[in-house]
Design a protein around this motif. Structure first.
Motif, mmCIF file in Angstrom:
data_model
loop_
_atom_site.group_PDB
_atom_site.id
_atom_site.type_symbol
_atom_site.label_atom_id
_atom_site.label_comp_id
_atom_site.label_asym_id
_atom_site.label_seq_id
_atom_site.Cartn_x
_atom_site.Cartn_y
_atom_site.Cartn_z
ATOM 1 N N VAL A 200 0.577 -1.244 0.282
ATOM 2 C CA VAL A 200 0.055 -0.207 0.365
ATOM 3 C C VAL A 200 1.014 1.444 0.342
ATOM 4 O O VAL A 200 1.950 1.112 0.867
ATOM 5 N N ARG A 207 -4.206 9.865 -1.567
ATOM 6 C CA ARG A 207 -4.997 8.862 -0.578
ATOM 7 C C ARG A 207 -4.200 7.789 -1.301
ATOM 8 O O ARG A 207 -3.473 7.582 -1.453
ATOM 9 N N ARG A 208 -4.905 5.806 -0.113
ATOM 10 C CA ARG A 208 -4.053 5.227 -0.079
ATOM 11 C C ARG A 208 -4.322 4.450 -1.635
ATOM 12 O O ARG A 208 -5.421 4.827 -2.173
ATOM 13 N N LYS A 209 -2.420 4.130 -1.238
ATOM 14 C CA LYS A 209 -3.419 2.472 -2.932
ATOM 15 C C LYS A 209 -2.227 2.080 -3.298
ATOM 16 O O LYS A 209 -1.130 1.375 -2.576
ATOM 17 N N TRP A 210 -3.442 0.338 -3.894
ATOM 18 C CA TRP A 210 -2.859 -0.118 -4.264
ATOM 19 C C TRP A 210 -1.716 -0.492 -4.961
ATOM 20 O O TRP A 210 -2.017 -0.507 -6.139
ATOM 21 N N ARG A 344 -12.839 -0.160 -0.790
ATOM 22 C CA ARG A 344 -11.757 0.128 -2.207
ATOM 23 C C ARG A 344 -11.585 0.727 -3.206
ATOM 24 O O ARG A 344 -11.685 1.250 -3.008
ATOM 25 N N ASP A 348 -10.401 4.500 -2.950
ATOM 26 C CA ASP A 348 -9.153 4.923 -3.802
ATOM 27 C C ASP A 348 -9.343 4.891 -4.941
ATOM 28 O O ASP A 348 -8.447 5.962 -5.303
ATOM 29 N N GLU A 349 -10.258 4.545 -5.567
ATOM 30 C CA GLU A 349 -10.305 4.731 -7.365
ATOM 31 C C GLU A 349 -11.444 6.410 -7.223
ATOM 32 O O GLU A 349 -11.049 6.256 -8.573
ATOM 33 N N ARG A 391 -3.907 -4.666 1.272
ATOM 34 C CA ARG A 391 -4.954 -2.862 1.275
ATOM 35 C C ARG A 391 -6.868 -3.534 1.925
ATOM 36 O O ARG A 391 -7.102 -2.465 2.373
#
Ligand code: T68
Length: 832
Positions: A200, A207-210, A344, A348-349, A391
């Protein structure tokens, strides 16, 4: 001779005209050539016929897609790791109302429809009840014109084929795609990326992103599902895993490193290779989790895509509308990852905050529980989850934390219960994620599958949550589709029902069957009913002869137990009963025997490959059969047959020919059962415990038309305690049956461990945990009542009629209508 020599090819079928249909079959034989154009055997005839039927289906499927697109209704998506579709041809032409036309068309090539339909392989992408339920639900969704789709996985090998060898059950890969499936349409335009492993990161926008890890592709295959007498056809969308050309290392390949060059391709192939890969190893567990995530991620990306596609202008800022357009139903906990995946994707998206994403997720997903067995409640290792889906693990931890805080701040009285209610079990020995708890915490509705089962959920398994969310818990008693399970599999009985009710509308309004009650004593109906049953029994007897070589007498009482082999389903009690019956027959004089009701006991079902006791039970049934069936003294009065490779199409032969069927689980352990409904609908009387849907079936058909025995669900815990305290005194008949097997009467195989599982207080075999010993005497007595009742032919036929007449409630149309209104909030959207 080729198809074109017999009938002139034509590209399109006119739906009702046999000549036009024959032309289209001939066209497919020529222009979709999977075989030599010179020959046209039954197999080619099947594939060409199926492709011709597919043309009809595709037309409807396209019209339905467009209609849903234009009207933009709220739509349900049913997520299931299993679908037990069985064969599709007879069902498809039956639902489309073109069976007669197709039968005539096929005759032009010199074939009978039944023989051609018999060429089809079962699509067995499921285990048992849960998978078959999903398939019945699809049939009802389409029939009720509901905007709803199913999502699943396209396993290369479905549930194994069972062969009975000297050592017992053998498993063979079931190659349903060996040739190809004529029903699926590969959708090269529908592909989504699916990531595994990685880490992550924080993206520049905060933003958090995988990221990282490996990325495979999910490719859609659509199976059109036609409704009965409607223009609607919905989709069962099955995902297959693929790697791309970019993942193929040409440099390595040219260097002779063939395996490492195509590593990702081979890992992609593993994902959809088999249904339920063995999970004894860490690799096996990882693969199962990958499968579950693969289904959830592909399906949710597709659902979001469609949400945007239907109204491109609503995309930004309108996510609160999502739950008014989308309902996601999780078929057991296997698709639980839909919860963190939707969170998620939204956060995230799409850029939503936690609270908004949680609100949308909660209003979208609902969970159906199918079992209360503790060992069947899924728990995933936190370490495996963190490695494969880092994530998602973060999101699950946050859900757990917020749930805990909510309970602490609002429910002081529940503090002592928090640990067992949490999503995470942080036991340092083995930290796990409890999937059922995640479903209960995150879903808006939780339902059981029969009244008794739903009550057990509320009073026991999920009792603590009930006081927090009293309105979250519901019951939705299972159902079965009356099309496949009466109309098409039992044409003889169907015709009689239609004749006496003066309508065939019962096919989509099963409550009309109650109209048979007033004829329950009519002698003319009795004669017709008995003739239809006999015809089905003869068909069944032929199947038995074909697959086992054993001849059975259609005038004997046909007694059937078919279901997955499991100790809680107590096939062992059935076979002990047969052993006891055999021993008593041996002890009788020839004269006494003549008063006995002749019986054929049939047992069928698959045992999970690593479930040792289940496999021993299969072996025991076969061993008992080998002795009894060859014993000339008694084999006029008793036969015991193991039906190999039980699947949907075998059920379609067995159920119409049944007279007595056994649903004898330890009370409280069978969530519902659905074959009990199929048997009863086909005029078969049930011997059973007060468990699952048996309770409701008995209410509907009347207690005089059901052979009840055994302990009740609320007695079970007490009986187990008594047993532990050494207070159980076994009945001499139970001891006698076990002893007879131990004596070696059925061969040299060592049944000691199996029989020992029925002994003792605790310890090995859990001291008869399933209470076979306790229920055995009342079981034997109920079977004696069956023998007596069967001697009175009039009485028996009346019971049979009243079973059919009382089955209306168990249509999956009723079940799905309730889901639609009470859980999903969707309404019919018929294609005009
Ligand atoms: C069945 N469950 C219930 N589980 O046992 C049955 N697969 O009482 C009920 O009628 C039916 O569901 C429909 O509600 C199953 O069939 C499975 O096959 C299963 C369990 C664990 C993992 C995978």
């Amino acid at each position: 001779m080729s198809a074109a020599d017999k009938v002139k090819p034509a590209a399109s079928p006119a739906s009702e005209d046999p000549s036009a249909i024959a032309g289209n079959i001939s066209y497919h034989a020529q222009y979709s050539p999977h075989f030599s154009p010179l020959a046209f055997g039954p197999e080619q005839a099947f594939y060409a016929t199926a492709e011709s039927v597919r043309d009809h289906l595709l037309q409807r499927w396209n019209d339905t897609y467009l209609h849903f697109h234009k009207t933009d209704p709220k739509q349900t998506y049913y997520l299931s790791m299993e679908y037990l579709q069985g064969r599709a041809l007879t069902n498809a032409i039956g639902n489309l109302g073109i069976t007669g036309a197709y039968a005539d068309a096929i005759k032009k090539f010199g074939y009978e429809l039944e023989a051609v339909a018999g060429q089809e392989r079962d699509a067995a992408l499921g285990n048992g009840g849960l998978g078959r339920l999903a398939s019945c639900f699809l049939d009802s969704m389409a029939t009720l014109n509901l905007p709803s789709w199913g999502y699943g996985l396209r396993y290369r090998y479905g549930l194994f084929k069972q062969r009975i060898a000297k050592e017992g059950q053998e498993e063979i890969a079931e190659d349903w795609l060996d040739k190809f499936s004529p029903w699926e349409i590969v959708r090269h335009d529908i592909v989504y990326p699916i990531r595994f492993f990685g880490h992550v990161e924080i993206a520049p926008d905060g933003r958090r992103k995988w990221a990282g890890g490996e990325v495979l592709s999910a490719l859609a295959y659509d199976v059109p599902i036609p409704g009965y007498k409607t223009k609607n056809a919905i989709s069962l969308r099955l995902w297959d895993a693929k790697a791309t050309a970019a993942d193929f290392n040409l440099f390595q390949f040219n260097d002779g490193q063939y395996e490492s060059a195509a590593q990702l391709h081979s890992r992609a192939q593993q994902i959809c290779a088999v249904l339920y890969p063995g999970d004894a190893t860490e690799e096996g567990k990882l693969l199962r989790l990958k499968q579950q995530y693969f289904l959830c991620s592909a399906s949710l990306q597709d659902i979001i895509f469609r949400f945007k596609e239907r109204k491109p202008d609503r995309v930004s800022g309108k996510w609160s509308e999502f739950p008014s357009k989308v309902a996601v139903q999780m078929n057991d906990t296997h698709p639980t990852l839909a919860i963190p995946e939707l969170m998620r994707l939204l956060m995230d998206e799409e850029g939503l905050g936690w609270d908004e994403a949680w609100d949308v997720t909660n209003k979208t997903v609902a969970y159906t529980n199918h079992t209360v067995l503790p060992e069947a409640l899924e728990k995933w290792s936190q370490a495996v989850m963190r490695k494969l889906l880092p994530r998602h693990m973060e999101i699950i931890e946050e859900i757990d934390k917020r749930f805990r805080e909510m309970v602490i701040s609002t429910r002081k009285d529940m503090e002592g219960k928090i640990e067992s209610m949490r999503v995470l079990d942080n036991n340092p020995e083995k930290p796990v994620v409890r999937m059922a708890n995640l479903c209960v915490v995150a879903g808006h509705t939780v339902n059981g599958v029969a009244e008794l089962h739903s009550n057990i959920l509320k009073e026991e398994l999920f009792a603590d949550y009930l006081s927090i969310w009293p309105k979250k818990f519901q019951n939705k008693t299972n159902g079965i589709t009356p099309r496949r399970w009466l109309r098409f599999c039992n044409p003889e009985l169907s015709e009689i029902v239609t004749k006496w009710l003066k309508t065939d509308q019962w096919t989509s309004n099963l409550d009309l069957l109650t109209g048979l009650r007033k004829f329950a004593d009519d002698e003319k109906l009795h004669a017709e009913w008995a003739a239809a049953k006999l015809a089905s029994k003869k068909r069944l007897a032929k199947h038995v002869l074909d697959v086992t070589g054993v001849t059975i007498d259609p005038n004997s009482l046909f007694d059937i137990q078919i279901k997955r082999i499991h100790e809680y389903k107590r096939q062992l009690m059935n076979i002990l009963g047969a052993v006891y019956r055999y021993k008593k027959l041996k002890e009788m004089s020839a004269e006494e025997r003549q008063k006995v009701t002749p019986r054929t006991v049939m047992v069928g079902g698959k045992a999970f490959a690593t479930y040792t006791n289940a496999k021993r039970i299969v072996k025991l049934v076969n061993d008992v059969g080998a002795v009894v069936n060859n014993d000339a003294d008694v084999n006029k009065y008793l036969k015991v047959v193991f039906i190999p490779n039980y699947n949907v199409s075998v059920a379609e032969v067995l159920i119409p020919g049944s007279e007595l069927s056994q649903h004898i689980s330890t009370a409280g352990m069978e969530a519902s059962g659905t074959s009990n409904m199929k048997f009863s609908l086909n005029g078969c009387v049930i011997i059973g415990t007060l468990d699952g849907a048996n309770v409701e079936i008995r209410e509907e058909v009347g207690q005089d038309n059901f052979f009840l025995f055994g302990a009740k669900a609320d007695q079970i815990a007490g009986l187990r305690k008594e047993r532990e305290n050494g207070l159980f005194k076994p009945d001499p008949r139970f001891e006698e049956a076990k002893q007879f097997i131990r004596s070696g009467a059925f061969g040299t195989y060592d049944y000691t461990p199996l029989l020992d599982s029925l002994e003792g207080n605790t310890g090995f075999g859990r001291g008869d945990y399933f209470l076979v010993g306790y229920d055995f005497p009342s079981y034997i007595e109920a079977q004696a009542r069956v023998d007596e009742a069967y001697k009175d032919k009039k009485k028996w036929i009346k019971m049979s009629i009243l079973n059919t007449a009382g089955s209306g409630k168990f249509s999956s149309d009723r079940t799905i209508d309730q889901y639609a209104k009470e859980i999903w909030g969707i309404s019919a959207c018929p294609v005009p």
